[in-house]
Structure formats: structure tokens, C-alpha cells
Design a protein around this motif. Structure first.
Motif, short mmCIF file in Angstrom:
data_model
loop_
_atom_site.label_atom_id
_atom_site.label_comp_id
_atom_site.label_asym_id
_atom_site.label_seq_id
_atom_site.Cartn_x
_atom_site.Cartn_y
_atom_site.Cartn_z
N SER A 24 -23.07 -8.38 -37.55
CA SER A 24 -24.35 -8.71 -36.89
C SER A 24 -25.46 -7.80 -37.37
CB SER A 24 -24.22 -8.56 -35.36
OG SER A 24 -23.30 -9.48 -34.86
N GLN A 53 -25.63 -14.01 -31.48
CA GLN A 53 -24.33 -13.88 -30.83
C GLN A 53 -24.50 -13.90 -29.31
OE1 GLN A 53 -22.31 -10.45 -32.31
NE2 GLN A 53 -20.36 -11.04 -31.42
N ASP A 113 -24.38 -16.54 -35.85
CA ASP A 113 -23.56 -15.37 -35.52
C ASP A 113 -22.56 -15.75 -34.43
OD1 ASP A 113 -22.52 -12.88 -35.16
OD2 ASP A 113 -24.42 -11.86 -34.79
MG LIG Z 1 -21.51 -9.22 -33.99
#
Ligand SMILES: [Mg+2]
Ligand SMILES: Nc1ncnc2c1ncn2[C@@H]1O[C@H](COP(=O)(O)OP(=O)(O)OP(=O)(O)O)[C@@H](O)[C@H]1O
Length: 335
Positions: A54, A103, A185
Motif C-alpha cells: 500500500s 484498502q 488495493d
Molecule cells: Mg496494504
């Protein structure tokens, strides 16, 4: 890819180092990572939790938290250095040229506005459409991601949608301005297996129709199988291995990748095979090891692995592995 006649990749990340500065010291979250993405390519970034997946992409979007900083390296998008763009240029670039499904769902969707408001605002801001046309395009996007009764959904708030529908709305949001790159993500992690498969099918279908380049981040190798052209395997903020899907799945040259492969079920095999988790834990990024970051967990580690950081050995056309077992002097048939 430095020759004058060779066209540049769409996105070229070179020797990126991103750190967080905490009261305990510098956390080297991304430590010398180079990744390139071509037009129309789907690239998977895979690795265990905390490997820097990320943070690498948040660096591209210039959305790091206040204590995070790109320490060195370059991020080139369509020939422009992202690090040098003004915040205003970045705002234009985010969403319009690079769309990201975050995410954390609530980073993409604002809980206090309806889905319709958020999509319409994004479309009218980036594409300069009038309110009515932007609304039309928003409804069209919700249909494109197979959300039933899109008109009704436009009036709903994010918390009123199921997990799968919210994920689809986020994909619609990330794609509404026809970006050149979609960064997803962990787009399926929080969803149950059936919905996961639907979202993957949806992404495959959208890709076929729009030709958008995609970066798919996941800790699950099963998700990237069949969807990605190329795969980067990250470990402790570094690239462990990269190559085509075939290279990674059928001809891996890194013990970490092999460990990951042994720890996921193979959907093509109907037999019940024994899954073997990788023993041990990733290193503390406040004190990264001097040698190979994976050496303490590696069953094949040699003395040099604890002393020197392995370079990315070229083991095929586009296939590279950061592991000394690929050194010409390593024991034969080691990997
Ligand atoms: Mg991540
Ligand atoms: N704001 C922060 N301050 C300090 N360290 C951070 C911060 N954000 C991330 N990190 C650290 O950076 C490293 C990489 O984090 P990152 O979120 O990129 O991992 P990841 O590969 O995406 O993991 P996951 O699969 O869990 O999402 C981790 O060690 C994490 O603890």
C-alpha cells in the motif's frame, strides 16, 4: 528501457524509498523498489501484510500520512515526475488519470454524502460536465459495475450498501473519469468467496472493455492468478521476485515466492493438498537486516544471505529474483 527509441512505460517507479519517521526511528516501508507498468498491462503486487504494497502505491498517489516521506527515487507518469508536481496538479491527476480503490473503504467513500452525490461531484469536477450530464454518467457507471437499480442506489449512503455493492460503488468511483491506471488495493479481501469471484470477474470484464492498465494489490496469490499479466512479489519493503504470471506460478526462483505458493490452495487441483504456511515473521522495518530480509525464515539461506543484500538477478527475459541462489556460483539446482 533507456534507449531513445524505446517508448517509456506508462508508469515507471525507479529505486523508490519511502519511510515513516516515528518516535522510535525511521520505518523503511519501501526500500529501493522499481516497478514499471505498460499501457493495457495488469500488474499484481503480492506480499504478506506489512511488505509495503500500500505504501508504494500511496507514494504514487502522494497520499502518505504526515510522518511519511519519499526519501529518494523517481515516479514517472507519462513522462512527468510525480514528486515535482504541485498539489493542484496532483488533485487533477488523482481520479482523472490514476483512480485508486483504497484498502480502507471509507477513504474512498464519504459516509455523509450519498453515492450519487459523490460520483456526480467527482465527474463534474474532473470531466467538466454539467450536473445533469454528470448524473447521467454516474448512473451509467453504476450499471457498468452491475449494480442493480442504479437510480435508487444513487440516493443511498455508503453504509446502506452491502459489502459487495460498496466495493462495486468504489470501483465505479475509481473508474468514472476513465483513468489511464486503476490501482486496486485489496479490492476483495473483506468479501466472502462468492462475492470475491464476482468482483474479480467484473474487473476482468471492465479491463477487456476499457483497456485500462491495472495494478492489483493483494496478499493472496490466488486472486492474481488468471487476472495479471505480470507479478511483483514484495517482502519487507523490497522486491523479492518479479516476472510474468507464468514465471511466478510455474518457474519461481525465490524461496519466498515458493513459500507463498505452497501456502495458498491451488484452485486447479481438485485433490486436497496440504498447505504449508511460511514459518516465522517478517523483520522489523525499524531495524531491517543487513543481508536478505527473508534469510532468517529461509530454509536454503547461505552465509552470504545474512551478510549482503542480494541484487535482483536476471533469471529470464523479464524475470528477476533477489536471491543469491541464482548467483552463478551458488550450489547447482538450488532453485
Ligand atoms: Mg496494504
Ligand atoms: N503512518 C505510518 N507510520 C509508521 N509506519 C507505517 C505507517 N504506515 C505504514 N507503516 C508501516 O509501513 C510498512 C508497510 O505498510 P503497508 O501498509 O504498505 O503494508 P501492506 O503490504 O500494504 O500490508 P497489508 O497487506 O496489511 O495491507 C509496515 O511495516 C507498516 O507498519
Amino acid at each position: 528501457m533507456n534507449g531513445a527509441a524505446v517508448p517509456m512505460s506508462l508508469l515507471e517507479i525507479s529505486h523508490l524509498k519511502t519511510s515513516f519517521f516515528t518516535h522510535l526511528g525511521e520505518v523503511k516501508a519501501v526500500d529501493d523498489v522499481s516497478i514499471s507498468l505498460d499501457q493495457g498491462e495488469t500488474l499484481g503486487i503480492v506480499g504478506e501484510s506489512g511488505s509495503g504494497k500500500s505504501v508504494a502505491m500511496l507514494s504514487v498517489m502522494r497520499l502518505l500520512s504526515d510522518n511519511g516521506r519519499i526519501v529518494s527515487g523517481g515516479i514517472n507518469f507519462r513522462g512527468r515526475d510525480i514528486a515535482k508536481l504541485s498539489e493542484r496538479d496532483m488533485e487533477n491527476l488523482r481520479g482523472k488519470q490514476i483512480g485508486m480503490i483504497f484498502q480502507d473503504p471509507m477513504t474512498s467513500l464519504n459516509p455523509v454524502f450519498t453515492i450519487g452525490n459523490q460520483l456526480t461531484e467527482m465527474i463534474s469536477r474532473h470531466l467538466g460536465l454539467r450536473k445533469k450530464d454528470a448524473r447521467g454518467k454516474a448512473v451509467e457507471m453504476l450499471s457498468a459495475v452491475m449494480i442493480p437499480s442504479p437510480d435508487e442506489r444513487m440516493r443511498q449512503f455508503p453504509h446502506e450498501l452491502s459489502g459487495g455493492m460498496r466495493q462495486r460503488a468504489m470501483i465505479a468511483m475509481a473508474l468514472c473519469c476513465d483513468p489511464d491506471i486503476l490501482i486496486a488495493d485489496e479490492p476483495t479481501t473483506a468479501l466472502d468467496v462468492t462475492i470475491q469471484a464476482q468482483i474479480i470477474d467484473l474487473m476482468k470484464d471492465l479491463k477487456k472493455r476499457t483497456g485500462t492498465s491495472v495494478i492489483l494489490i493483494t496478499h493472496d496469490l490466488g486472486v492474481v492468478a488468471g487476472l495479471c499479466d505480470n507479478i511483483c512479489v514484495m517482502y519487507a519493503g523490497r522486491i523479492a521476485e518479479r516476472g510474468s504470471s507464468t514465471d511466478i506460478f510455474h518457474n519461481s526462483k525465490h524461496p519466498y515466492t515458493k513459500g507463498l505458493l505452497a501456502s495458498v490452495p491451488n484452485p486447479k487441483k481438485l485433490t486436497r493438498e496440504r498447505l504449508v504456511p511460511i514459518k516465522g515473521a517478517p523483520p522489523d522495518l525499524l531495524r531491517p537486516p543487513e543481508g536478505c530480509a527473508f534469510a532468517p525464515r529461509c530454509g536454503q539461506a547461505m552465509r552470504i544471505c545474512f551478510l549482503r543484500r542480494p541484487p535482483l538477478f536476471k533469471v529470464g527475459d523479464l524475470h528477476g529474483a533477489s536471491c543469491f541462489l541464482n548467483h552463478p556460483d551458488a550450489p547447482p539446482e538450488a532453485v
